[in-house]
Design an enzyme around this catalytic site. Structure first.
Site, PDB file in Angstrom:
ATOM      1  N   ASP A 110       0.851  -1.192   0.000  1.00  0.00           N
ATOM      2  CA  ASP A 110       0.000   0.000   0.000  1.00  0.00           C
ATOM      3  C   ASP A 110       0.885   1.240   0.000  1.00  0.00           C
ATOM      4  O   ASP A 110       1.874   1.314   0.750  1.00  0.00           O
ATOM      5  CB  ASP A 110      -0.897  -0.002   1.243  1.00  0.00           C
ATOM      6  N   HIS A 117      -3.669  14.227   0.847  1.00  0.00           N
ATOM      7  CA  HIS A 117      -3.790  13.378   2.034  1.00  0.00           C
ATOM      8  C   HIS A 117      -2.544  13.490   2.906  1.00  0.00           C
ATOM      9  O   HIS A 117      -2.639  13.676   4.130  1.00  0.00           O
ATOM     10  CB  HIS A 117      -3.997  11.929   1.603  1.00  0.00           C
ATOM     11  N   ARG A 126       2.203  17.120  12.680  1.00  0.00           N
ATOM     12  CA  ARG A 126       3.469  17.858  12.796  1.00  0.00           C
ATOM     13  C   ARG A 126       3.214  19.334  12.510  1.00  0.00           C
ATOM     14  O   ARG A 126       3.736  19.884  11.532  1.00  0.00           O
ATOM     15  CB  ARG A 126       4.517  17.297  11.828  1.00  0.00           C
ATOM     16  N   GLU A 183      -9.874   4.059   4.251  1.00  0.00           N
ATOM     17  CA  GLU A 183      -9.010   4.727   3.283  1.00  0.00           C
ATOM     18  C   GLU A 183      -9.526   4.366   1.902  1.00  0.00           C
ATOM     19  O   GLU A 183      -9.486   3.197   1.494  1.00  0.00           O
ATOM     20  CB  GLU A 183      -7.544   4.313   3.459  1.00  0.00           C
ATOM     21  N   GLU A 185      -9.260   3.988  -1.807  1.00  0.00           N
ATOM     22  CA  GLU A 185      -8.088   3.789  -2.653  1.00  0.00           C
ATOM     23  C   GLU A 185      -8.459   3.061  -3.948  1.00  0.00           C
ATOM     24  O   GLU A 185      -9.545   2.492  -4.075  1.00  0.00           O
ATOM     25  CB  GLU A 185      -7.023   2.973  -1.915  1.00  0.00           C
ATOM     26  N   ASP A 217      -8.813   0.342   2.573  1.00  0.00           N
ATOM     27  CA  ASP A 217      -7.781  -0.115   3.499  1.00  0.00           C
ATOM     28  C   ASP A 217      -8.166   0.352   4.895  1.00  0.00           C
ATOM     29  O   ASP A 217      -7.716   1.388   5.367  1.00  0.00           O
ATOM     30  CB  ASP A 217      -6.419   0.450   3.073  1.00  0.00           C
ATOM     31  N   ARG A 221      -6.673   3.960  13.678  1.00  0.00           N
ATOM     32  CA  ARG A 221      -5.724   5.074  13.796  1.00  0.00           C
ATOM     33  C   ARG A 221      -5.046   5.115  15.171  1.00  0.00           C
ATOM     34  O   ARG A 221      -3.877   5.512  15.257  1.00  0.00           O
ATOM     35  CB  ARG A 221      -6.442   6.405  13.542  1.00  0.00           C
ATOM     36  N   GLN A 224      -2.476   2.341  15.190  1.00  0.00           N
ATOM     37  CA  GLN A 224      -1.416   2.720  14.250  1.00  0.00           C
ATOM     38  C   GLN A 224      -0.497   3.800  14.820  1.00  0.00           C
ATOM     39  O   GLN A 224       0.727   3.738  14.683  1.00  0.00           O
ATOM     40  CB  GLN A 224      -2.039   3.205  12.939  1.00  0.00           C
ATOM     41  N   TYR A 228       3.564   2.817  15.008  1.00  0.00           N
ATOM     42  CA  TYR A 228       4.216   2.998  13.709  1.00  0.00           C
ATOM     43  C   TYR A 228       5.648   3.531  13.785  1.00  0.00           C
ATOM     44  O   TYR A 228       6.391   3.451  12.789  1.00  0.00           O
ATOM     45  CB  TYR A 228       3.363   3.878  12.796  1.00  0.00           C
ATOM     46  N   LYS A 237      -3.334  -1.790  10.468  1.00  0.00           N
ATOM     47  CA  LYS A 237      -3.755  -1.943   9.076  1.00  0.00           C
ATOM     48  C   LYS A 237      -4.096  -3.379   8.709  1.00  0.00           C
ATOM     49  O   LYS A 237      -4.877  -3.616   7.789  1.00  0.00           O
ATOM     50  CB  LYS A 237      -2.613  -1.485   8.147  1.00  0.00           C
ATOM     51  N   THR A 241      -8.393  -5.624   4.648  1.00  0.00           N
ATOM     52  CA  THR A 241      -8.397  -4.725   3.500  1.00  0.00           C
ATOM     53  C   THR A 241      -9.450  -5.254   2.538  1.00  0.00           C
ATOM     54  O   THR A 241      -9.401  -6.430   2.154  1.00  0.00           O
ATOM     55  CB  THR A 241      -7.029  -4.687   2.804  1.00  0.00           C
ATOM     56  N   THR A 330      -4.525   6.423   0.304  1.00  0.00           N
ATOM     57  CA  THR A 330      -5.750   7.217   0.411  1.00  0.00           C
ATOM     58  C   THR A 330      -5.804   8.299  -0.652  1.00  0.00           C
ATOM     59  O   THR A 330      -4.843   9.041  -0.863  1.00  0.00           O
ATOM     60  CB  THR A 330      -5.841   7.877   1.795  1.00  0.00           C
ATOM     61  N   GLU A 344      -9.368  12.727   8.111  1.00  0.00           N
ATOM     62  CA  GLU A 344      -9.333  14.031   7.436  1.00  0.00           C
ATOM     63  C   GLU A 344     -10.693  14.714   7.484  1.00  0.00           C
ATOM     64  O   GLU A 344     -10.782  15.924   7.719  1.00  0.00           O
ATOM     65  CB  GLU A 344      -8.905  13.853   5.982  1.00  0.00           C
TER      66      GLU A 344
END
Length: 397
Positions: A110, A117, A126, A183, A185, A217, A221, A224, A228, A237, A241, A330, A344
């Site tokens: 993926d 995104h 960030r 997600e 996709e 997908d 969150r 994750q 991660y 994840k 899927t 995504t 989002e």
């Protein structure tokens, strides 16, 4: 024109002819092609045992010449009424068959190829740094997923459990994900493998990739975000899927090919597609939650194309196998109603999404049903359908 008398506005016309795997009351799985509201049983119509294996893999491994020959044969059968007596007995109502996972998935990768995104998530997580990481404009970022949990549309989405640590927590806790997400996709299915140690160049994309499908997908969150660093997505994840039951051949998407957005930095030669035939695709996705349209992500804005993703996947010498699936990442656009994930759409949960029934959502609740659909320009001037991906969220077990 077809002698079938296709429904007006069908997304499954002669210029589409997507492949899938179905079963009827007999329980036997075989290959079918969607045409209008029907499925053509290829095993019966062609007499070729490759279509009676229960997956598309054996046919896909035959390669582009075989793909093109069968497409030409089907087009002739469905447009020339002299073939009606041969074909019509093998047409089954689509609503009377069960659709299955079309491909035995070999590997699943993926990507993270939508600039909008990536910038949205960067601004959330960030806020005091540039939204894109330093490598993002130089290579298609991706992760290797779990092929065994790729399942066909309609498979229940059991809420995953795992470790998560909220910002206010001193230590991680274990339990059902509280930030279950989607997600939206597009996926690409590899038909012909490649030799270990030999990269696949941009120009060879269509020699290896058979077609496209829709992908959801599903993402936890909170799981994750805790796991991660430093190696990337894993349990957040890998629980499920979902893919659409129909694989649309690349040949059906010739009218959808567009140039990708302008790149902001010079690309290394193996990724540089300037002056090449473009593999951007004008695919319009729609996301529905419990029947309500909540987003329309535009695939034509994807920064990295599938050809570049494939070239990057193999540039180190990694080999391809029949049945490999790689997904776009995504799909999101610049507008608020073009975001392909709930993280989002609700801006990380800070701005709940208001629904028509008066409720709101930040992330998915048990009982929610998410449906992804997509269309693209067809070679006959209308639009072709990529089918749909549906999933209902069930409580954690």
């Amino acid at each position: 024109m077809s002698w079938l008398g296709l429904p007006e506005g069908t997304g499954f016309g002669i210029d589409n002819l997507p492949y899938g795997v179905f079963s009827d009351a007999s329980g036997r799985r075989r290959t079918g092609v969607a045409i209008g509201d029907a499925v053509l049983d290829l095993a019966a119509a062609t007499g070729d045992d490759v279509h009676a294996t229960g997956s598309l893999n054996a046919f896909l491994a035959r390669g582009p010449r075989a793909w093109a020959d069968l497409r030409d044969q089907l087009t002739g059968w469905l447009t020339d009424e002299t073939h009606r007596g041969r074909v019509e007995p093998h047409l089954l109502p689509r609503d009377a068959v069960t659709l299955h996972l079309p491909v035995e998935i070999a590997d699943y990768v993926d990507f993270y190829s939508s600039r909008h995104h990536a910038e949205n998530l960067g601004r959330m997580f960030r806020p005091d740094s540039p939204p894109l990481t330093p490598n993002w404009e130089h290579l298609p970022i991706g992760y290797h997923g779990r092929a065994g949990t790729v399942q066909v549309s309609g498979t229940p989405v059991v809420r995953p459990s795992g470790q998560r640590r909220a910002p206010a927590d001193d230590a991680p806790t274990f339990g059902p994900s509280q930030r279950l997400d989607i997600e939206a996709e597009v996926g690409f299915v590899v038909g012909v493998g490649s030799e270990l140690g030999r990269p696949v160049p941009l120009a060879a994309f269509a020699d290896h990739v058979f077609g496209v499908c829709l992908v959801n997908d599903w993402s936890a969150r909170d799981i994750q975000s805790w796991e991660y660093v430093p190696l990337g997505p894993f349990l957040g994840k890998s629980f499920l899927t979902s893919v659409s039951p129909w694989v649309v051949p690349l040949a059906a998407l010739e009218a959808a090919r567009v140039a990708p957005p302008a790149r902001d930095v010079p690309l290394l030669p193996y990724l540089d597609d300037a002056g090449a035939d473009p593999w951007g695709l004008d695919i319009a996705i729609e996301v529905r939650l419990n029947g309500e349209l909540v987003s329309c992500p535009p695939f034509d804005l994807m920064y990295w194309t599938a050809a570049q993703q494939l070239a990057h996947t193999t540039v180190n010498g990694a080999s391809l196998r029949t049945g490999d699936l790689f997904a776009s990442g995504t799909v999101s656009g610049p507008a608020a109603d073009q975001r392909g994930s709930f993280i989002e759409l609700s801006w990380g949960g800070a701005e709940p999404l208001a629904l028509a029934d008066g409720t709101t959502r930040t992330f998915l609740e048990d009982g929610d049903v998410v449906i992804l659909t997509a269309t693209a320009p067809g070679t006959a001037g209308g639009r072709i359908s990529l089918g749909e991906v549906t999933g209902r969220v069930l409580p954690a077990r």
